[in-house]
Design a protein around this motif. Structure first.
Motif: not given
Length: 674
Positions: A145-174
């Motif tokens: 499960d540990s490795l499966a969740h790591l791949f899964g949360i990385a898939a969520v991150y890729a989904w955020v990056r694939s969104r129109p404008g996803g993450g651009r606003e927050r990246k500046m603050k981060a």
């Protein structure tokens, strides 16, 4: 979110909470070697241990129940996790501590990517902090499960990056720091004045007029316009993120079928919701890949490796994971409430937030990037809640009750996303906007301040006539997006007019109450973490990992070659080093039949082991009543030796369902067969 000491503390503590969870897990490992590996750990780790020690990819401890995986080749589960474990144990050894260290490392990577997902979105620090508190519920980390969740949360991150404008606003603050953030504020103001010269001054910089009535067919409070799309290199990059998302979801599925299914549900719900409700372009190629690749791989195994498929079905026919349709027992309902309290609360709140969002829309004054970020938060909260809720319902009606743990790692996403929407919808403006007169320069032409509780000052009744130099005394954007205080140049000469849209005391109380509620739910779920950090440390001091390994070696040295020894999963790592004995997993002495109680007594009588070396959990949960029944049988006698001087929670009926696997002290049962 209205300021309070609690909220201010949460804003400062988001990063420290995420780091603190990982450091707490690392400290437990280094100083107490906790938590003790549970029953399934050696089931998955055994073939790698046996390969490195004895040169054969099998798990001999399962041979009585799973002859293919125990004697020929281990194929009871997809092999991706074992490949990672093989590389790790080749470097760091085959001990239980080595396997535990791998899982802590995987957990640390999961926490890092989860934090990156939230920081790329307009999720306020206090919401990130509250979501991070739910990480304390995660205490079982000794399966694939540990490795499966790591791949899964990385898939969520890729989904955020694939969104129109996803993450651009927050990246500046981060990533920006104080200087970069200051430059960003200057850029926002300059860009707003530039747009003001070309657009209607009554509209905000995004061109959207604010929370006026919604048109038919709208969803998430956003007007339906033309489908969002990219062009040129930007489109290629975002489609690359789509394909990466699909690849990571498939890897999660190849690591753990149950957890991979959870993240595949997330991907489908998030993608279809964006297409149906926001009219975004559907990524047809990647989603077809997600639909077709898993059955293609399955068909390839069935057709090309029938013996491996037979070994997989040998395990699937005996596994207790699929129980059949049933009604949940009261103790199973309690387990769900303790394990996934955040999911249940978010599932109740999201429909109410959606109704309020559709009625009122987004706060005015948000630019297109901010609205895109909040739409992504909506999809994140909805998709993560839907995926986790599917697991929760299945664990009550169809799967084993322990399946609810598959939803724990996705819980911080749902909680942080829901609280972000609470801050953005329930409190559109942090403070009242005032119209005053002073000697300073006019700021009424700044669209970044327009719509935040007050119309442009030139349009306010009587403002232009009464005050030649109106300024805004205090204007705040939503607390989850931007905070813009402006200065006042005294003297003040005219009356102060409050905005009609200022938050009420009831709304502020609601927000603070919801935050306290989620903190309380996280504390409820973290009861086992508290047990590990208190009672577990006491048990480790009483009889720790090193003392346990010495005791097991001494007991195994007393066994004659060829004798059988039944051991709990946590002790099989050491037993595997002894090639002369027949070491058997304590849960797999006999073939299981789905829907039937375990036949441990028949297995014990047929095997006639010389010793039972059991954890506190296994002895009191399963073997104490078994030995009581065995005592009435003729032809066998036994002696029980419990190494624990301080009672573990597993020895108490009232506590064993609350805190488990915190004591290394073994219970050794020496049997004499006549």
């Amino acid at each position: 979110m209205a300021d309070s000491p609690l909220i201010r503390w949460l804003r400062r503590s988001a990063t420290w909470i995420f780091a603190g969870v990982f450091l707490w897990r690392l400290a437990l490992l280094l100083f107490a070697t906790l938590p003790v590996p549970s029953n399934d750990s050696f089931f998955y780790d055994g073939p790698v241990v046996n390969l490195l020690l004895h040169g054969k990819y099998t798990n001999p401890s399962l041979a009585l129940a799973l002859p293919i995986s125990g004697k020929e080749v281990f194929c009871a589960y997809p092999p991706l996790y074992q490949g990672v474990l093989l590389g790790w144990m080749a470097l760091f050894g085959t001990s239980a501590a080595s396997a535990m260290t791998l899982h802590v490392a995987l957990f640390g990577l999961y926490v890092l990517i989860l934090f990156s997902v939230l920081r790329r979105l307009p999720v306020p620090e206090w919401a990130v902090a509250v979501g991070g508190l739910f990480l304390f519920i995660i205490t079982f980390d000794d399966r694939p499960d540990s490795l499966a969740h790591l791949f899964g949360i990385a898939a969520v991150y890729a989904w955020v990056r694939s969104r129109p404008g996803g993450g651009r606003e927050r990246k500046m603050k981060a990533t920006g720091g104080v200087a970069l953030q200051t430059l960003r504020e200057v850029w926002v103001r300059w860009k707003g004045r530039r747009h003001q010269r070309r657009r209607n001054p009554g509209k905000c910089s995004s061109g959207w007029s604010g929370p006026a009535g919604l048109e038919s067919g709208e969803a998430f409070g956003v007007r339906r316009g033309p489908p969002l799309s990219f062009s040129g290199q930007q489109a290629e990059n975002h489609w690359g993120w789509h394909w990466l998302m699909i690849g990571l979801a498939v890897l999660s599925l190849a690591t753990s079928l149950q957890i991979g299914t959870v993240y595949c549900i997330f991907v489908w719900v998030a993608t279809l919701s964006g297409t149906l409700f926001l009219r975004e372009r559907f990524p047809l190629g990647p989603m077809l890949g997600l639909l077709l690749i898993p059955p293609f791989l399955l068909g390839a195994v069935i057709a090309g490796f029938p013996h491996l498929w037979a070994g997989f079905m040998e395990h699937a026919s005996q596994t207790p994971s699929l129980t059949g349709w049933r009604l949940p027992r009261f103790d199973e309902l309690l387990k769900v409430g303790r394990t996934a309290p955040g999911i249940l609360a978010v599932a109740l709140l999201l429909p109410w937030l959606l109704a309020r969002q559709c009625a009122e829309g987004w706060p005015a004054g948000l630019d297109e990037c901010q609205i895109a970020g909040l739409r992504t938060v909506w999809l994140l909260a909805w998709a993560s809640t839907a995926a986790a809720l599917a697991v929760v319902v299945a664990s009550m009606l169809l799967l084993t009750a322990n399946a609810v743990f598959f939803a724990v790692q996705i819980q911080p996403l749902a909680v942080a996303g829901c609280l972000t929407l609470v801050g953005a919808i329930l409190e559109p403006c942090r403070s009242v906007a005032y119209t005053v007169c002073g000697a300073g320069a006019a700021h009424s032409d700044d669209p970044s301040l327009a719509g935040c509780g007050a119309p442009p000052l030139a349009e306010q009744t009587g403002a232009a006539d009464q005050c030649p130099n109106p300024i805004t005394a205090s204007v705040h954007h939503p607390s989850s997006i931007i905070h813009h205080p402006t200065s006042i140049n005294p003297p003040l000469r005219h009356s102060i007019t409050p905005s009609p849209h200022h938050p009420t005391a009831a709304a502020a109380d609601w927000e603070r109450g919801l935050v306290r509620m989620f903190i309380g739910l996280a504390a409820l779920g973290a009861i086992r973490a508290v047990g590990l950090a208190t009672w577990g440390l006491v048990c480790a001091h009483d009889f720790g990992y090193s003392a346990t390994i010495r005791l097991i070696r001494a007991d195994l040295a007393e066994c004659a070659p060829g004798q059988a020894v039944v051991l709990s999963s946590a002790y099989l790592y050491e037993a595997a080093r002894h090639n002369g004995i027949n070491w058997i997993h304590s849960d797999w002495m006999e073939k299981a039949e789905r829907g039937q109680p375990p036949r441990d007594l028949e297995g014990l009588l047929a095997l006639k082991p010389a010793k039972l070396i059991l954890t506190q959990f296994d002895y009191y949960r399963r073997y104490e009543p078994l030995l009581a029944e065995l005592k009435s049988r003729a032809g066998v006698s036994f002696q029980v030796s419990n190494a624990a001087r301080i009672p573990a929670p597993d020895s108490m009926k009232t506590m064993r369902r609350v805190v488990q696997h915190i004591s290394w002290a073994p219970v050794v049962v020496t049997l004499k067969w006549k």
